[in-house]
Design an enzyme around this catalytic site. Structure first.
Site, short mmCIF file in Angstrom:
data_model
loop_
_atom_site.label_atom_id
_atom_site.label_comp_id
_atom_site.label_asym_id
_atom_site.label_seq_id
_atom_site.Cartn_x
_atom_site.Cartn_y
_atom_site.Cartn_z
CG ASP A 203 14.90 -45.05 -74.80
OD1 ASP A 203 14.60 -43.87 -74.50
OD2 ASP A 203 14.31 -46.04 -74.33
CG ASP B 172 11.51 -41.89 -77.18
OD1 ASP B 172 11.88 -42.98 -77.67
OD2 ASP B 172 11.08 -41.78 -76.02
CG ASP C 217 5.91 -38.61 -68.24
OD1 ASP C 217 6.59 -37.66 -68.68
OD2 ASP C 217 6.35 -39.78 -68.15
#
Length: 521
Positions: free
Chosen positions: A115, A117, A194
């Site tokens: 996807d 973002d 992260d």
């Protein structure tokens, strides 16, 4: 009944790690930009002022970089059409917009992003005003879901990110000298990511990739490294441990030394996560084309006995070592599944859970290869066992005799075959019940006193019932009105939604290609 495709794998298996010279070669610009409003000049690669590296492995000075996306082989045509529409919608209203996270990494690696973002300088309420079908979701970390065409595009705001920045911060940050306001805002946002390879920011209008935390270098090194010290990162969010496994498995990357140490030694943190979150993370690992590699890494780092103790017991029972390069039937099943899937072509969770239950049933009681073939064909055709047996008896290929789960072939009569197929179906259902029983799961590793205790069951009732539906046709008889899938083409949209027809077809292909590999005659 036509069963074409059951004997053939969908595509050859390639290494998960693409050649790095391919990923970073310079390419000549060609084709019209896919974002219609791109009219800004291309800015050549340059360096920002040096800043202190906040990566978890030291405080070496690293130079902030901005790179020409074309030099990395990225074209805006690689961005999905719904995402381009959202980018253009915000850009034309005067807001700055960037792609962030794993999609930038995947574009660099010539992979299809799961996807896209977006992050923007617009406030979330301004994003809502910009699109007719848009809603703010989430309380702690609110984002916008923009419904565009048939897709949902996630949009976050720098302002929301800034307000969340610093909550519970346990490490020091220094504002780099010489950085302008825009640099600082982008850098601060990247520090909340992260892993370094997920901390890249791409401006598709200026065709610039911003790298503030060494993400490009770690992509070159094929390393998964936390942005902040790994111990801090994982204690802030235990799900990052599972994301680390998922990313490494999908890309064929290895962990940096510090990250690997804390993935292993803080593995118990995943038990604090909600079961719905665990299922989501496990589904990302198992349903998107990297299940085999994920299982290997979960086993290598001591996570499998926490998440799937029954499968961990199988590895121990069969003498499969933590760093074992060999394969076994469980891994072979998921290797075959991986060849049929991709990040943009996932399966429903009922398929991989069903494969786990099927394999465990075979592991507990090995079966004649002909029984396994007839069972998979009966699942495929909606429970017509006589037809499945007739087709299975015409198989002229040899089975993979290396699997302990397959017994020596015998010349079984039709009635015996029917009973054996029914017995296997009952065993699969029984095993599925055990996989969702906390007491049984807690006893799976009881023979190995050094193993950590886990009674974790993250498979909800609805998923259990969906898996039962896949196999119940074998025990209840041919389903009225069910039409088996013809041909080999998989409808991935229906497979992702859990269509019985597509799920049964794919299950049969996976089992058939595992028991009767293509390289055997």
């Amino acid at each position: 009944m036509a069963v074409s495709g059951l004997c053939f794998a969908c595509k050859p298996h390639f290494s998960l790690r693409p050649p790095l010279f391919y990923c970073f070669r310079k390419i000549r610009f060609c084709s019209v930009a896919a974002i219609e409003t791109l009219d800004e000049p291309v800015i050549q690669g340059a360096h920002f002022s040096p800043a202190k590296n906040v990566s978890g492995e030291g405080s070496k000075l690293s130079r902030w970089k901005k790179l020409n996306s074309q030099d990395l082989g990225i074209s805006t045509s690689n961005i999905s059409k719904p995402t381009r529409k959202v980018l253009n919608g915000l850009k034309t209203k005067g807001y700055e917009v960037y792609l962030v996270g794993g999609c930038v990494r995947d574009l660099i690696l010539k992979r299809t992003p799961k996807d896209f973002d977006i992050i923007t300088t617009a406030e979330l309420r301004e994003v809502v005003k910009a699109f007719s079908r848009c809603a703010i979701i989430g309380r702690r970390f609110p984002i916008c879901h923009v419904h565009m065409d048939d897709a949902i595009v996630e949009v976050s705001s720098f302002s929301t990110s800034a307000r969340n920045f610093g909550r519970g911060l346990t490490y020091e940050l220094e504002r780099p000298a010489g950085s302008d306001k825009k640099d600082f805002v982008r850098w601060r946002n990247c520090l909340q990511r992260d892993f370094t390879i997920n901390g890249l920011m791409f401006d598709p209008f200026a065709r610039i990739i911003y790298d503030y935390i060494g993400g490009i270098e770690d992509i070159k090194k094929a390393k998964v490294r936390t942005v902040i010290p790994a111990s801090t990162s994982f204690q802030e969010d235990g799900a990052r441990i599972l994301r680390a496994i998922r990313i490494a498995a999908r890309l064929g990357f290895s962990f940096s030394r510090e990250t690997a140490h804390f993935v292993k030694n803080l593995s118990c943190l995943i038990l604090r996560l909600d079961k719905s979150r665990l299922l989501m993370e496990m589904n990302y690992m198992m349903a998107y084309g990297s299940a085999e590699a994920s299982l290997r890494l979960l086993w290598k780092f001591g996570l499998l006995e926490l998440l799937l103790p029954i499968q961990a017991a199988y590895f121990v029972r069969t003498g499969f070592r933590r760093r074992d390069k060999r394969s076994n039937m469980l891994l072979s099943l998921f290797s075959k599944l991986d060849r049929l899937l991709a990040p943009n072509r996932p399966c429903h969770s009922s398929l991989w859970v069903g494969i786990l239950a099927f394999h465990e049933a075979l592991s507990n009681k090995p079966r004649d290869p002909l029984v396994v073939a007839a069972f998979s064909l009966a699942v495929h055709n909606g429970g017509d066992i006589p037809e499945a047996i007739n087709i299975a008896k015409n198989i002229n290929k040899s089975h993979d005799s290396s699997f302990h789960e397959l017994s020596e072939p015998q010349n079984l009569e039709n009635l015996t075959l029917v009973n054996e197929v029914m017995s296997l179906a009952a065993s699969v259902k029984s095993t599925l019940s055990e996989m969702t029983d906390e007491h049984f799961v807690s006893q799976a590793m009881s023979a190995y006193p050094q193993a950590p205790f886990s009674d974790l069951v993250f498979i909800p009732l609805a998923l259990y019932l969906n898996v039962c539906k896949v196999f119940q046709c074998v025990t209840m008889g041919a389903e009225k009105g069910f039409v088996a899938k013809q041909g080999s083409r998989i409808d991935y949209e229906l497979l992702a939604l859990g269509s019985l027809r597509e799920t049964r077809h794919t299950f049969a292909r996976v089992v058939f290609d595992t028991v009767y590999p293509l390289d055997r005659t």
